[in-house]
Each structure stands twice: as structure tokens, then as C-alpha cells.
Write a protein that holds these residues in place. Structure first.
Motif, PDB file in Angstrom:
ATOM      1  N   MET A   2      -1.964  -3.154   0.473  1.00 32.95           N
ATOM      2  CA  MET A   2      -2.258  -2.809  -0.910  1.00 32.95           C
ATOM      3  C   MET A   2      -1.965  -3.982  -1.839  1.00 32.95           C
ATOM      4  N   ARG A   3      -0.881  -4.720  -1.568  1.00 30.06           N
ATOM      5  CA  ARG A   3      -0.556  -5.901  -2.380  1.00 30.06           C
ATOM      6  C   ARG A   3      -1.674  -6.934  -2.305  1.00 30.06           C
ATOM      7  N   PHE A   4      -2.215  -7.105  -1.118  1.00 27.36           N
ATOM      8  CA  PHE A   4      -3.295  -8.061  -0.945  1.00 27.36           C
ATOM      9  C   PHE A   4      -4.516  -7.647  -1.774  1.00 27.36           C
ATOM     10  N   PHE A   9      -8.024  -8.665  -6.520  1.00 24.57           N
ATOM     11  CA  PHE A   9      -8.817  -8.233  -7.662  1.00 24.57           C
ATOM     12  C   PHE A   9      -8.155  -8.458  -9.015  1.00 24.57           C
ATOM     13  N   THR A  10      -6.977  -9.054  -9.033  1.00 28.02           N
ATOM     14  CA  THR A  10      -6.315  -9.365 -10.282  1.00 28.02           C
ATOM     15  C   THR A  10      -6.917 -10.637 -10.861  1.00 28.02           C
ATOM     16  N   PRO A  11      -7.349 -10.597 -12.135  1.00 28.22           N
ATOM     17  CA  PRO A  11      -7.909 -11.814 -12.723  1.00 28.22           C
ATOM     18  C   PRO A  11      -6.847 -12.907 -12.815  1.00 28.22           C
TER      19      PRO A  11
END
Length: 78
Positions: A2-4, A9-11
Motif C-alpha cells: 500500500m505504501r508503494f 501516485f503522490t504528486p
């Protein structure tokens, strides 16, 4: 895992390009960073071109402050 996915997808902050101009408007140095460099003479530019070193910076090289940032935000919102 989930962290990956969150990382994926985090800008990420975009690196901005800056040129250091002398009193005559000639380019003395370039820098890429997230925030504007400290000190006088730094201007934000669209891209770095080595052939501008020790030459007057073309007016078209500077970032247009009104249109550049909102356009990027619009692209991220889509």
C-alpha cells in the motif's frame, strides 16, 4: 504494498529552473530547485540552455507568472 501505491501516485514537487543575472542582464549561473534561490539576481526561466551563459537572457526565457502556475494545476486536476 500500500505504501508503494501511495508513493507511486503522490504528486512530486516539480523542479523549477532559475538563472542568475548580473547587473547587465547577462546570465552567470543556472540552478534547478523547488524554491527560488536566496539572494538577488535569480529569475525563473522555462528551461536551462547552456548557450545563454555570459549572454543576455532572452525575454522569452522567463516564466510568465500569470499563466504558468494555474496551467500546471489544471493539468493535475484532470
Amino acid at each position: 504494498t500500500m505504501r508503494f501505491l501511495i508513493f507511486l501516485f503522490t504528486p512530486r514537487p516539480q523542479h523549477r529552473c532559475f538563472a542568475l543575472l548580473d547587473r547587465n542582464g547577462r546570465c552567470q549561473a543556472f540552478k534547478q530547485c523547488n524554491l527560488q534561490p536566496m539572494g538577488e539576481g535569480w529569475v525563473e526561466i522555462e528551461e536551462i540552455r547552456l548557450n545563454w551563459l555570459h549572454q543576455p537572457l532572452p525575454a522569452s526565457a522567463r516564466v510568465q507568472t500569470l499563466g504558468a502556475r494555474p496551467r500546471n494545476r489544471q493539468l493535475l486536476a484532470v
